[in-house]
Design a protein around this motif. Sequence first.
Motif, PDB file in Angstrom:
ATOM      1  N   GLU A   1       0.977  -1.261   0.017  1.00 44.40           N
ATOM      2  CA  GLU A   1       0.033  -0.059  -0.109  1.00 44.40           C
ATOM      3  C   GLU A   1       0.859   1.096   0.022  1.00 44.40           C
ATOM      4  O   GLU A   1       0.333   2.329  -0.547  1.00 44.40           O
ATOM      5  CB  GLU A   1      -0.925   0.141   0.965  1.00 44.40           C
ATOM      6  N   ARG A   2       2.094   1.163   0.684  1.00 45.05           N
ATOM      7  CA  ARG A   2       2.969   2.132   0.626  1.00 45.05           C
ATOM      8  C   ARG A   2       4.327   1.725   0.267  1.00 45.05           C
ATOM      9  O   ARG A   2       4.725   0.504   0.877  1.00 45.05           O
ATOM     10  CB  ARG A   2       2.879   3.053   1.753  1.00 45.05           C
ATOM     11  N   SER A   3       5.328   2.428   0.040  1.00 42.95           N
ATOM     12  CA  SER A   3       6.696   2.024  -0.250  1.00 42.95           C
ATOM     13  C   SER A   3       7.852   2.338   0.888  1.00 42.95           C
ATOM     14  O   SER A   3       7.381   3.077   1.674  1.00 42.95           O
ATOM     15  CB  SER A   3       7.300   2.552  -1.642  1.00 42.95           C
ATOM     16  N   LEU A   4       8.788   1.379   0.965  1.00 43.17           N
ATOM     17  CA  LEU A   4       9.860   1.707   1.966  1.00 43.17           C
ATOM     18  C   LEU A   4      10.386   3.210   1.806  1.00 43.17           C
ATOM     19  O   LEU A   4      10.545   3.880   2.721  1.00 43.17           O
ATOM     20  CB  LEU A   4      11.028   0.723   1.475  1.00 43.17           C
ATOM     21  N   GLY A   5      10.631   3.670   0.552  1.00 44.68           N
ATOM     22  CA  GLY A   5      10.881   5.025   0.166  1.00 44.68           C
ATOM     23  C   GLY A   5       9.881   6.089   0.760  1.00 44.68           C
ATOM     24  O   GLY A   5      10.536   7.218   1.286  1.00 44.68           O
ATOM     25  N   GLU A   6       8.877   5.583   0.910  1.00 39.10           N
ATOM     26  CA  GLU A   6       7.514   6.701   1.252  1.00 39.10           C
ATOM     27  C   GLU A   6       7.876   6.605   2.784  1.00 39.10           C
ATOM     28  O   GLU A   6       7.748   7.748   3.587  1.00 39.10           O
ATOM     29  CB  GLU A   6       6.520   6.486   1.157  1.00 39.10           C
ATOM     30  N   PHE A   7       8.360   5.738   3.369  1.00 37.62           N
ATOM     31  CA  PHE A   7       8.465   5.481   4.893  1.00 37.62           C
ATOM     32  C   PHE A   7       9.607   6.423   5.226  1.00 37.62           C
ATOM     33  O   PHE A   7       9.653   7.120   6.249  1.00 37.62           O
ATOM     34  CB  PHE A   7       8.571   4.264   5.638  1.00 37.62           C
ATOM     35  N   GLU A   8      10.801   6.408   4.513  1.00 35.19           N
ATOM     36  CA  GLU A   8      11.913   6.958   4.718  1.00 35.19           C
ATOM     37  C   GLU A   8      11.947   8.580   4.663  1.00 35.19           C
ATOM     38  O   GLU A   8      12.174   9.175   5.560  1.00 35.19           O
ATOM     39  CB  GLU A   8      13.006   6.392   3.735  1.00 35.19           C
ATOM     40  N   TYR A   9      10.683   8.867   3.586  1.00 32.24           N
ATOM     41  CA  TYR A   9      10.448  10.363   3.505  1.00 32.24           C
ATOM     42  C   TYR A   9       9.526  10.567   4.876  1.00 32.24           C
ATOM     43  O   TYR A   9       9.899  11.835   5.391  1.00 32.24           O
ATOM     44  CB  TYR A   9       9.610  10.625   2.419  1.00 32.24           C
ATOM     45  N   ALA A  10       8.988   9.854   5.277  1.00 28.53           N
ATOM     46  CA  ALA A  10       7.941  10.324   6.244  1.00 28.53           C
ATOM     47  C   ALA A  10       8.639  10.401   7.585  1.00 28.53           C
ATOM     48  O   ALA A  10       8.326  11.125   8.567  1.00 28.53           O
ATOM     49  CB  ALA A  10       6.719   9.359   6.641  1.00 28.53           C
ATOM     50  N   ALA A  11       9.568   9.444   7.942  1.00 25.46           N
ATOM     51  CA  ALA A  11      10.467   9.640   8.897  1.00 25.46           C
ATOM     52  C   ALA A  11      11.677  10.559   9.069  1.00 25.46           C
ATOM     53  O   ALA A  11      12.400  10.783   9.764  1.00 25.46           O
ATOM     54  CB  ALA A  11      10.867   8.289   9.333  1.00 25.46           C
ATOM     55  N   GLY A  12      11.954  11.085   7.682  1.00 27.46           N
ATOM     56  CA  GLY A  12      13.172  11.785   7.498  1.00 27.46           C
ATOM     57  C   GLY A  12      14.503  11.260   7.749  1.00 27.46           C
ATOM     58  O   GLY A  12      15.358  11.958   8.263  1.00 27.46           O
ATOM     59  N   ILE A  13      14.494   9.935   7.111  1.00 30.47           N
ATOM     60  CA  ILE A  13      15.646   8.961   7.462  1.00 30.47           C
ATOM     61  C   ILE A  13      16.020   8.357   6.057  1.00 30.47           C
ATOM     62  O   ILE A  13      15.356   8.199   5.231  1.00 30.47           O
ATOM     63  CB  ILE A  13      15.784   8.248   8.637  1.00 30.47           C
ATOM     64  N   SER A  14      17.360   7.819   5.922  1.00 31.65           N
ATOM     65  CA  SER A  14      17.813   6.985   4.957  1.00 31.65           C
ATOM     66  C   SER A  14      18.460   5.855   5.661  1.00 31.65           C
ATOM     67  O   SER A  14      19.277   5.782   6.467  1.00 31.65           O
ATOM     68  CB  SER A  14      18.866   7.626   4.223  1.00 31.65           C
ATOM     69  N   PHE A  15      17.595   4.609   5.532  1.00 34.39           N
ATOM     70  CA  PHE A  15      18.299   3.382   6.163  1.00 34.39           C
ATOM     71  C   PHE A  15      19.794   2.882   5.614  1.00 34.39           C
ATOM     72  O   PHE A  15      20.506   2.614   6.405  1.00 34.39           O
ATOM     73  CB  PHE A  15      17.344   2.177   5.757  1.00 34.39           C
TER      74      PHE A  15
END
Length: 443
Positions: free
Chosen positions: A304-318
């Motif tokens: 439903e949402r991507s890993l990249g969208e999570f990184e943006y929402a959290a303001g981080i890069s794994f």
Amino acid sequence: MNAQPGIFVSIASYRDAELLPTLHNMLEKASGLSALNITVCWQDDGDISLFQQAGFTLCEKTKSGEHDLFIFAHQGNRLQILCIDYFLSEGACWARSLCEKLYQQEDYCLQIDSHCRFIDGWDIEMISLLQQMKQHSAKPIISSYPPGYQPGKEDEKAEYVSRLVLRGFSSEKILQLTSVDFQSNAPVRGSYLAGGFIFAEARFLREVPNDPLIFFEGEEIAMAVRAFTHGYDIWHPHKILLWHFYGRENHARIWSDHNDEAEKAGSISCVWWERDRLSKKRVKVLLGIEKEACDPGHWGLGNERSLGEFEYAAGISFQHCIALPEVMGKDRIAWFPGPPKEGWQSRLTATSNKTVTIARQELGCDFDELAWLHVGIYSSNNDLLQKKTLFQAEIDRALALEGGEEMSVTLSFTTSFTLQPWVIRISPYLHSAGWGNVVERSW
């Protein structure tokens, strides 16, 4: 009349003396307006009579897979004890996963640790709060690090609420969390969840089940990302719902039991750090930090949402272990609304920490000759990223701490992720001769 809402409560308990007080407090503080199905993966010595002595009525003994399952009743609620020898344990998420197999179509699910205390009417409060969040999110989750309590000092329980924020990244690139207090008249949105307190509609158990192969570290960030990519939104409650026992010094832990001696004795099949090593690799593959062809099955990302969208929402890069400045700044922002903004990744910054130890013989001069000491960190392109100058008083203090033969200098700084530290240059300035020999080390 509407039927009582059902709550499936999942508790992973490892040799925890606080389990029975937790169960009693949970039942005592419940409103009586919901039906509780409490399931405990009880990793202990197998003396099931403890539950009968504590007032629970044994109704049935059966099996769940290869493990004994004892079903108790108490005040109209159901208590399922999955009885497992603690030497057979495979970690917290494995235990939580076994609990989830005993779900019986309740409306809601609550995941907690086995050392908690509760507010009056906690069940109805949690349901009410979740329903309020349905006005903002189709699939809300309530989660946080609850405030603390100490057994025997229940009258001194902490009185604050907190939200989860980035603490940093471990040396193995696993994102780590901490919490900061907040005040609000409503729950606040976040990116991270706490393994010791998750409340959601019960479909969460089907869509984001615990991964039994995750041992401990990485549990929360893996679950948060999987929840996000399955369309769930995390909310941190603005009011206290329960308390958690932190620290737990001198309490049994799996890493103190599942050691070399236990393996040599044949008590365990695998030492804890082997499970931990494989678990961390699994987390890193899930988060895109490492590449490996594997099928995670039910424990992968949603669509439903991507890993990249999570990184943006959290303001981080794994992958780069970096974050936006406001994530680590005074505001400790942990959730950025809306679709990703163009160029946001160029604002990511890396935090670097290192303690440099400088020995007397390394400088080629006596410490008494130093007027000051310059320490610089440079990129591979020779960009100066950080500098620190120690003058006489600081040099004397640093030497006193190390017995006079060496000194330690702590370096902490942030840079753009395009500028990574590469080399450290240590430059002494001498009273009699000016600049001495430069000592160079790789970062």
